[in-house]
Design an enzyme around this catalytic site. Sequence first.
Site, PDB file in Angstrom:
ATOM      1  N   ARG A  84     -31.596  29.197  37.891  1.00  0.00           N
ATOM      2  CA  ARG A  84     -30.603  28.942  36.847  1.00  0.00           C
ATOM      3  C   ARG A  84     -29.378  28.336  37.516  1.00  0.00           C
ATOM      4  O   ARG A  84     -28.645  29.013  38.220  1.00  0.00           O
ATOM      5  CB  ARG A  84     -30.212  30.230  36.129  1.00  0.00           C
ATOM      6  N   CYS A 133     -25.977  27.413  37.025  1.00  0.00           N
ATOM      7  CA  CYS A 133     -24.910  27.798  36.108  1.00  0.00           C
ATOM      8  C   CYS A 133     -23.709  26.910  36.437  1.00  0.00           C
ATOM      9  O   CYS A 133     -23.064  27.086  37.468  1.00  0.00           O
ATOM     10  CB  CYS A 133     -24.602  29.280  36.328  1.00  0.00           C
ATOM     11  N   HIS A 149     -22.778  27.729  40.422  1.00  0.00           N
ATOM     12  CA  HIS A 149     -23.647  28.513  41.297  1.00  0.00           C
ATOM     13  C   HIS A 149     -25.088  28.426  40.814  1.00  0.00           C
ATOM     14  O   HIS A 149     -25.337  28.113  39.648  1.00  0.00           O
ATOM     15  CB  HIS A 149     -23.196  29.978  41.325  1.00  0.00           C
ATOM     16  N   CYS A 181     -25.220  33.033  29.129  1.00  0.00           N
ATOM     17  CA  CYS A 181     -24.129  33.382  30.041  1.00  0.00           C
ATOM     18  C   CYS A 181     -22.804  32.711  29.683  1.00  0.00           C
ATOM     19  O   CYS A 181     -21.764  33.088  30.213  1.00  0.00           O
ATOM     20  CB  CYS A 181     -24.513  33.039  31.476  1.00  0.00           C
ATOM     21  N   HIS A 228     -17.152  20.982  43.444  1.00  0.00           N
ATOM     22  CA  HIS A 228     -17.751  22.265  43.074  1.00  0.00           C
ATOM     23  C   HIS A 228     -18.296  22.148  41.658  1.00  0.00           C
ATOM     24  O   HIS A 228     -17.606  21.676  40.754  1.00  0.00           O
ATOM     25  CB  HIS A 228     -16.692  23.369  43.136  1.00  0.00           C
TER      26      HIS A 228
END
Length: 143
Positions: free
Chosen positions: A125, A127, A113, A73, A110
């Site tokens: 996963r 990410c 996700h 990704c 943050h």
Amino acid sequence: MTKPHDDPAYPVRQSDEEWRRQLDPTQYAVARHAATERAFTGLYWNHWEPGVYRCVGCQEPLFASDTKFDAGCGWPSYWQPIDPARIERLEDRSHGMVRVEVRCARCGSHLGHVFDDGPAPTGERFCINSAAIHFGTDSDTAR
């Protein structure tokens, strides 16, 4: 449910000015304002050294290199955190999607996700934006 990144429930808190001094502009945009770096551009998307990935905001150890995998990704991906209690999961309804945002539970930064398309044994996963983490070769998983 979302909450502000400066929520008083986070043990590590700083003023916006302090965050700006501590983080470079990309780190600040990602960690404090939930920006996303472009795929295949971050420092750690294709990084495979053994070690620990820590929160850029508070240095909390979040992910171990032995849980990192190539998800294709363009972002660093892990199938589990070092300790699930170190990761906060929040519903994210931005950009017309419903996703699960992950933040550092210690400072509210943050990270990225989490998705349910990862490998065994968790099927998850994580990410993660490279700008939200620092890498160290130490194996220490304590603060």
